[in-house]
Design a protein around this motif. Structure first.
Motif, PDB file in Angstrom:
ATOM      1  N   LEU A  88     -36.322  -0.872 -35.807  1.00 39.17           N
ATOM      2  CA  LEU A  88     -35.312  -1.399 -34.828  1.00 39.17           C
ATOM      3  C   LEU A  88     -36.524  -0.823 -33.317  1.00 39.17           C
ATOM      4  O   LEU A  88     -36.476   0.025 -33.512  1.00 39.17           O
ATOM      5  CB  LEU A  88     -34.568  -1.586 -35.029  1.00 39.17           C
ATOM      6  N   TYR A  89     -35.935  -1.662 -32.705  1.00 44.20           N
ATOM      7  CA  TYR A  89     -36.780  -1.699 -31.238  1.00 44.20           C
ATOM      8  C   TYR A  89     -35.503  -0.854 -30.628  1.00 44.20           C
ATOM      9  O   TYR A  89     -34.600  -1.570 -30.376  1.00 44.20           O
ATOM     10  CB  TYR A  89     -37.639  -3.165 -30.476  1.00 44.20           C
ATOM     11  N   SER A  90     -36.753   0.572 -29.749  1.00 40.52           N
ATOM     12  CA  SER A  90     -34.970   0.777 -29.085  1.00 40.52           C
ATOM     13  C   SER A  90     -35.337   0.219 -27.890  1.00 40.52           C
ATOM     14  O   SER A  90     -33.645   0.415 -26.840  1.00 40.52           O
ATOM     15  CB  SER A  90     -35.752   2.303 -28.825  1.00 40.52           C
ATOM     16  N   THR A  91     -36.315  -0.198 -27.850  1.00 38.69           N
ATOM     17  CA  THR A  91     -35.915  -0.499 -25.896  1.00 38.69           C
ATOM     18  C   THR A  91     -36.004  -2.467 -25.806  1.00 38.69           C
ATOM     19  O   THR A  91     -35.878  -3.256 -24.890  1.00 38.69           O
ATOM     20  CB  THR A  91     -37.699  -0.204 -24.903  1.00 38.69           C
ATOM     21  N   GLY A  92     -35.768  -2.706 -27.990  1.00 34.97           N
ATOM     22  CA  GLY A  92     -35.666  -4.782 -27.304  1.00 34.97           C
ATOM     23  C   GLY A  92     -34.967  -4.659 -28.122  1.00 34.97           C
ATOM     24  O   GLY A  92     -33.591  -4.512 -28.994  1.00 34.97           O
ATOM     25  N   THR A  93     -34.279  -6.387 -28.421  1.00 38.24           N
ATOM     26  CA  THR A  93     -33.649  -6.584 -29.217  1.00 38.24           C
ATOM     27  C   THR A  93     -34.021  -7.070 -30.942  1.00 38.24           C
ATOM     28  O   THR A  93     -34.618  -7.122 -31.214  1.00 38.24           O
ATOM     29  CB  THR A  93     -33.215  -8.321 -28.725  1.00 38.24           C
ATOM     30  N   ASN A  94     -32.597  -6.941 -31.573  1.00 34.45           N
ATOM     31  CA  ASN A  94     -32.600  -6.991 -32.833  1.00 34.45           C
ATOM     32  C   ASN A  94     -31.697  -7.848 -33.221  1.00 34.45           C
ATOM     33  O   ASN A  94     -30.712  -7.566 -32.912  1.00 34.45           O
ATOM     34  CB  ASN A  94     -32.418  -5.390 -33.345  1.00 34.45           C
ATOM     35  N   TRP A 152     -26.698 -11.653 -35.125  1.00 37.60           N
ATOM     36  CA  TRP A 152     -26.297 -11.266 -33.359  1.00 37.60           C
ATOM     37  C   TRP A 152     -27.442 -11.062 -33.403  1.00 37.60           C
ATOM     38  O   TRP A 152     -28.074  -9.852 -34.124  1.00 37.60           O
ATOM     39  CB  TRP A 152     -25.212 -11.667 -33.028  1.00 37.60           C
ATOM     40  N   ASP A 153     -28.095 -11.122 -32.615  1.00 30.23           N
ATOM     41  CA  ASP A 153     -29.049 -10.305 -31.936  1.00 30.23           C
ATOM     42  C   ASP A 153     -28.960  -9.080 -30.088  1.00 30.23           C
ATOM     43  O   ASP A 153     -27.773  -9.762 -29.574  1.00 30.23           O
ATOM     44  CB  ASP A 153     -30.381 -11.530 -30.461  1.00 30.23           C
ATOM     45  N   HIS A 154     -29.187  -8.412 -30.822  1.00 27.79           N
ATOM     46  CA  HIS A 154     -28.558  -7.045 -29.783  1.00 27.79           C
ATOM     47  C   HIS A 154     -29.048  -6.515 -28.832  1.00 27.79           C
ATOM     48  O   HIS A 154     -30.442  -6.084 -29.641  1.00 27.79           O
ATOM     49  CB  HIS A 154     -27.813  -6.019 -30.985  1.00 27.79           C
ATOM     50  N   ASP A 155     -29.184  -6.862 -27.803  1.00 26.86           N
ATOM     51  CA  ASP A 155     -30.185  -6.082 -26.893  1.00 26.86           C
ATOM     52  C   ASP A 155     -29.905  -4.045 -27.207  1.00 26.86           C
ATOM     53  O   ASP A 155     -29.213  -4.148 -26.292  1.00 26.86           O
ATOM     54  CB  ASP A 155     -30.065  -6.409 -25.228  1.00 26.86           C
ATOM     55  N   PHE A 156     -30.734  -4.024 -27.701  1.00 26.75           N
ATOM     56  CA  PHE A 156     -31.118  -2.393 -27.210  1.00 26.75           C
ATOM     57  C   PHE A 156     -31.191  -1.857 -26.098  1.00 26.75           C
ATOM     58  O   PHE A 156     -30.954  -0.136 -25.433  1.00 26.75           O
ATOM     59  CB  PHE A 156     -31.773  -1.072 -28.792  1.00 26.75           C
ATOM     60  N   SER A 157     -31.760  -2.702 -25.652  1.00 21.19           N
ATOM     61  CA  SER A 157     -32.372  -1.964 -23.863  1.00 21.19           C
ATOM     62  C   SER A 157     -31.673  -1.335 -22.639  1.00 21.19           C
ATOM     63  O   SER A 157     -31.652  -0.412 -22.597  1.00 21.19           O
ATOM     64  CB  SER A 157     -33.631  -2.806 -23.289  1.00 21.19           C
ATOM     65  N   VAL A 158     -30.044  -1.759 -22.955  1.00 20.53           N
ATOM     66  CA  VAL A 158     -28.736  -1.435 -21.793  1.00 20.53           C
ATOM     67  C   VAL A 158     -27.988  -0.249 -22.899  1.00 20.53           C
ATOM     68  O   VAL A 158     -27.361  -0.312 -22.290  1.00 20.53           O
ATOM     69  CB  VAL A 158     -28.414  -3.158 -22.045  1.00 20.53           C
ATOM     70  N   GLY A 159     -28.581   0.133 -23.612  1.00 23.06           N
ATOM     71  CA  GLY A 159     -27.943   1.481 -24.230  1.00 23.06           C
ATOM     72  C   GLY A 159     -29.029   2.522 -24.460  1.00 23.06           C
ATOM     73  O   GLY A 159     -28.845   3.535 -25.197  1.00 23.06           O
ATOM     74  N   GLN A 160     -29.820   2.914 -23.333  1.00 20.55           N
ATOM     75  CA  GLN A 160     -30.341   4.443 -23.664  1.00 20.55           C
ATOM     76  C   GLN A 160     -30.028   4.981 -23.251  1.00 20.55           C
ATOM     77  O   GLN A 160     -29.399   5.483 -22.120  1.00 20.55           O
ATOM     78  CB  GLN A 160     -31.530   3.693 -22.571  1.00 20.55           C
TER      79      GLN A 160
END
Length: 219
Positions: free
Chosen positions: A163-169, A199-207
């Motif tokens: 899973l991408y820590s700075t992208g969408t998963n 769904w698509d979840h953007d991890f980049s906003v949870g740093q």
């Protein structure tokens, strides 16, 4: 849908449905744990919502394993609620949770090998409940759990998945209104789900630059 064998399950259960997945990922700053989460809210029935939040560390190298924190909010009358890190049932780490008679949250690490059987216990993904972000009230339950082994793993075909820590998963959930047969045990058997969706979840906003310190503080 891909989670919990929806097509065959609908035939067996006669009645099932798919939730609405229109929405966007937003940033949520948790006052209980101090973590910053990427939040996605999704309806599983008209007017009834589930909330999924993921917090990740900053400066993670691409295509490598990293720990994450999962926070989930669900109505107290949920039988059980499953969360799939990779967006599908088979081969992905699953977090399955319910309440023990409305008193405490029970969290189970699961993994499925096929669509026909209930997901078994998964020892490769390890969850640690963070008490500050886990509670039950009259209307909802919430759990917050630190996970090791959820973001980089071997899928059902034996290939590495990340899973991408700075992208969408691509993520998924499964919801059932029927409680486990033994709600006090995290290895309890489960019934088939009633609702599922992706769904698509953007991890980049949870740093979180201080991710490790906050996990240690709340453990």
């Amino acid at each position: 849908m891909r989670l919990w064998g929806l097509a065959s399950a609908c035939v067996a259960a006669i009645l099932c449905s798919t939730a609405s997945a229109a929405g966007t990922t937003t940033t949520y700053r948790d006052p209980d744990t101090g973590l910053v989460f990427a939040e996605y809210a999704i309806q599983y029935q008209i007017g009834r919502t589930l909330v999924f939040r993921v917090a990740v560390p900053t400066q993670v190298q691409s295509l490598t394993a990293y720990d994450a924190v999962l926070q989930v909010i669900a109505p107290i009358d949920a039988g059980w609620l499953g969360f799939a890190w990779g967006g599908r049932m088979i081969g992905d780490p699953l977090a399955v949770a319910w309440t023990n008679n409305g008193q405490s949250v029970v969290l189970s690490s699961r993994r499925a090998t096929d669509h026909a059987s209930v997901p078994g216990i998964n020892t490769a993904a390890q969850y640690t409940i963070l008490k500050a972000g886990t509670h039950v009230n009259r209307t909802h339950f919430q759990y917050t759990a630190h996970c090791t082994g959820c973001t980089y793993y071997s899928n059902s075909a034996g290939a590495k998945t990340w899973l991408y820590s700075t992208g969408t998963n691509h993520l998924a959930f499964a919801y059932s209104g029927t409680r486990p047969s033994n709600p006090s045990s995290n290895s309890s058997s489960l019934t088939i789900h009633d609702v599922t969706n992706n769904w698509d979840h953007d991890f980049s906003v949870g740093q979180n630059a201080n991710f490790a310190d906050l996990v240690a503080k709340n453990s």
